[in-house]
Enzyme design. Structure first.
Site, PDB file in Angstrom:
ATOM      1  N   PHE A 106       6.476   1.433  15.530  1.00 56.98           N
ATOM      2  CA  PHE A 106       5.123   1.390  16.110  1.00 56.98           C
ATOM      3  C   PHE A 106       4.870   2.528  17.085  1.00 56.98           C
ATOM      4  O   PHE A 106       3.739   2.954  17.302  1.00 56.98           O
ATOM      5  CB  PHE A 106       4.890   0.040  16.799  1.00 56.98           C
ATOM      6  CG  PHE A 106       5.497  -0.114  18.170  1.00 56.98           C
ATOM      7  CD1 PHE A 106       4.747   0.129  19.309  1.00 56.98           C
ATOM      8  CD2 PHE A 106       6.811  -0.538  18.319  1.00 56.98           C
ATOM      9  CE1 PHE A 106       5.286  -0.035  20.582  1.00 56.98           C
ATOM     10  CE2 PHE A 106       7.359  -0.704  19.578  1.00 56.98           C
ATOM     11  CZ  PHE A 106       6.598  -0.449  20.712  1.00 56.98           C
ATOM     12  N   LYS A 107       5.927   3.059  17.665  1.00 56.80           N
ATOM     13  CA  LYS A 107       5.756   4.079  18.703  1.00 56.80           C
ATOM     14  C   LYS A 107       5.322   5.424  18.138  1.00 56.80           C
ATOM     15  O   LYS A 107       4.970   6.327  18.891  1.00 56.80           O
ATOM     16  CB  LYS A 107       7.044   4.200  19.510  1.00 56.80           C
ATOM     17  CG  LYS A 107       7.305   2.911  20.275  1.00 56.80           C
ATOM     18  CD  LYS A 107       8.647   2.860  20.971  1.00 56.80           C
ATOM     19  CE  LYS A 107       8.803   1.499  21.649  1.00 56.80           C
ATOM     20  NZ  LYS A 107      10.063   1.358  22.373  1.00 56.80           N
ATOM     21  N   ASP A 108       5.305   5.547  16.816  1.00 52.38           N
ATOM     22  CA  ASP A 108       4.804   6.786  16.205  1.00 52.38           C
ATOM     23  C   ASP A 108       3.355   7.061  16.624  1.00 52.38           C
ATOM     24  O   ASP A 108       2.978   8.209  16.819  1.00 52.38           O
ATOM     25  CB  ASP A 108       4.870   6.701  14.670  1.00 52.38           C
ATOM     26  CG  ASP A 108       6.261   6.978  14.132  1.00 52.38           C
ATOM     27  OD1 ASP A 108       6.967   7.816  14.716  1.00 52.38           O
ATOM     28  OD2 ASP A 108       6.642   6.355  13.128  1.00 52.38           O
TER      29      ASP A 108
END
Length: 443
Positions: A106-108
Site C-alpha cells: 500500500f505504501k507505493d
C-alpha cells in the site's frame, strides 16, 4: 496552506518546508491549518469517475494552493499508474487490494507521490544541494520509498531497518537496488530505527552538514495521498449500490499513517459510517480506546511484522485532530475518537487461524496484516453494514509464513522475482545514535 506542529512550539510552515523538513523544529508532526470539505457535487459524481480523477480532486483540495494545477495533475496520474480495486470476499466484506503497485504494498501510493512532489519542489526552486531522505521501515515502507525514489536526481535515500525482523523478500526489495539507495541494517527493533531518524532531524550538526527529510508516514506528503484509495473504495461500493451510511472501513494499523489518512479523508467529507483499527499484539491504541490512557511500550515481534510498532507516531495527529489542536479535554477527545473508531487486537495464533479459515471458506489468500483487518470485520460488523478491509501487501511478500500456515505454494509475481535476483548491499550499524550520526557525517 500553512502547516503547524502538533507540539505547538514551532513556526508555521508552507507545504514545501513541511515536505522537505518532514518533522517540525519542536519534534512535532505537521498538520494542515485547514481541512477543506469537498463539494457535494464531487460525491454525487464520484461513482462514475476513474481512480485517477477521484484522486486528483482530493489532491487539489489538499495541495492545490501550493502546487501548479497541471503539475499536480501529472503528479497524481503518474503516481497512480496502477489500480487499488475492491474485491468481494464474502457477501458483506470486501478487500481493498493495495498491492498492485511496483513493490506490491500500500505504501507505493504515498511513496511515489512524495518522490514526485519533492522532485517538483527541487526543480521549481532550482535547488542544487542534495536532499537526503531518511526512512525507518518495519517491512514495506523501505521498499516502497526506495523504489519510489530510485534514480530521482538530487535525492539520496537511507533506509533503516531492524536486523532479522523483516521478511527475506521485503529485505531484498530495498537492499539490492544500489544507485541512490543505501540500506542500513540496525541491530535493534523498528522503534530503534524510528528513534534514530527522529534524532537525526533534531541534531544541529547533522542538519548543517546535509539537508535531511523523512519519507515515513510522519511526512505529510507520504500519508495524505493514502486518502486517495479510501475515496476510490467508497466510489466503487456506491457503484455496487451500497449506501454510505452502511460502510465500515477497517485498517490494519502499525504506525497509524494509513488510518490517519482515512480519518483526514473523513474530515473532508468521505462518507464512511465508522472505522476499525485492527492491531496485532502491539495493542497500545486498542488499550487507549478502552481506557483513555496512552501507554507506549517496546514493540513485540509478530507474524504481521509491518504493524510491530509500540509507539505509533501518527497517534499524535489523531489526538490533535479530534482535540481540535488541544482545545478539548482528554476525556472529550477520547469520547470523540471512540464514537468514530473502534479497535481489535489479534495474537499470532488468531492471525494464522483467520488465514486458514478464510482460505478454506472463500479461497481468498490473506497476508498476515490483511488477516487482522478481515477478522476485525468478522467480529465487529453489525447487521446491515458492509465492511472493507485493507489488504496492505501481496501475500507472496510473506511467502514462507503464508505457505507454512495454509499449506500452499504461492506463486511469486514476476516483479518480486526480479528483486530476489539482486545482490544484497547494506551497512550494519548499532542502534546507538552516535554511530549513525558518525556514519552520516562521513557521507
Amino acid at each position: 496552506m500553512k502547516y503547524y506542529s502538533t507540539n505547538g512550539k514551532a513556526p508555521l510552515a508552507d507545504l514545501q518546508k513541511a515536505v522537505v523538513k518532514g518533522l517540525a523544529e519542536d519534534r512535532g508532526l505537521y498538520m494542515p491549518e485547514e481541512i477543506y470539505k469537498l463539494p457535494q457535487a464531487f460525491f454525487d459524481d464520484m461513482k462514475g469517475m476513474s481512480f485517477q480523477d477521484i484522486a486528483y480532486n482530493v489532491a487539489s483540495n489538499f495541495f492545490g494552493e501550493d502546487v501548479d494545477e497541471d503539475a499536480l495533475h501529472d503528479l497524481v496520474f503518474d503516481t497512480l499508474s496502477f489500480d487499488c480495486p475492491i474485491v468481494k470476499v464474502e457477501d458483506n466484506i470486501y478487500s481493498l487490494e493495495l498491492f498492485h503497485g511496483p513493490t506490491l504494498a500500500f505504501k507505493d501510493v504515498g511513496a511515489r507521490f512524495m518522490a514526485r512532489l519533492l522532485q517538483y519542489f527541487i526543480k521549481r526552486e532550482g535547488q542544487k544541494e542534495k536532499v537526503n531522505v531518511l526512512v525507518a521501515t518495519s517491512g514495506d515502507t523501505g521498499s516502497a520509498v526506495a523504489n519510489g525514489f530510485l534514480g530521482v536526481e538530487g535525492i539520496h535515500v537511507y533506509v533503516l531497518y531492524p536486523k532479522g525482523k523483516v521478511s527475506p523478500i521485503q529485505e531484498c526489495q530495498f537492499t539490492t537496488l544500489g544507485k541512490n539507495i543505501t540500506a542500513i541494517e540496525v541491530d535493534g527493533v523498528f522503534d530503534d530505527c524510528q528513534a534514530l531518524v527522529k534524532s537525526a532531524f533534531m541534531d544541529e550538526e547533522l542538519n548543517k552538514h546535509m539537508m535531511l527529510t523523512s519519507a515515513n508516514s510522519i511526512n505529510v506528503a507520504r500519508f495524505l495521498p493514502q486518502a486517495f484509495y479510501y475515496f476510490n473504495a467508497v466510489a466503487r461500493l456506491a457503484a455496487l449500490g451500497h449506501q454510505p451510511s452502511d460502510m465500515v472501513m477497517c485498517v490494519p494499523s502499525g504506525n497509524f499513517g494509513n488510518i490517519c489518512a482515512a480519518l483526514f479523508g473523513h474530515q473532508m467529507g468521505l462518507p464512511i459510517h465508522r472505522f476499525i483499527a485492527a492491531n496485532n499484539a502491539n495493542d497500545v491504541f486498542y488499550e487507549y480506546l478502552q481506557t483513555g490512557k496512552y501507554t507506549p511500550r517496546p514493540s513485540v515481534q509478530t507474524l504481521a511484522n509491518a504493524m510491530d510498532v509500540g509507539d505509533p507516531s501518527n497517534f499524535a495527529r489523531i489526538l490533535n485532530l479530534y482535540s481540535e489542536n488541544g482545545a478539548l479535554s482528554p476525556a472529550e477527545t477520547h469520547q470523540r475518537i471512540t464514537s468514530l473508531i473502534s479497535g481489535a487486537t489479534y495474537s499470532d495464533e488468531q492471525i494464522a487461524d483467520t488465514m486458514r479459515q478464510c482460505y478454506k471458506e472463500t479461497e481468498y489468500i490473506l497476508d498476515p496484516h490483511g488477516a487482522c483487518g478481515y477478522q476485525a470485520l468478522k467480529d465487529n460488523l453489525r447487521p446491515g453494514e458492509v465492511g472493507v478491509f485493507c489488504e496492505t501487501a501481496h501475500p507472496a511478500k510473506f511467502k514462507e509464513k503464508v505457505d507454512q500456515i495454509l499449506g500452499t505454494d504461492i506463486a511469486i509475481p514476476e516483479r518480486l522475482q526480479a528483486f530476489m535476483k539482486g545482490q544484497k548491499q547494506s551497512i550494519a550499524l548499532s542502534k546507538n545514535f552516535a554511530d549513525f550520526k558518525q556514519y552520516l557525517l562521513q557521507q
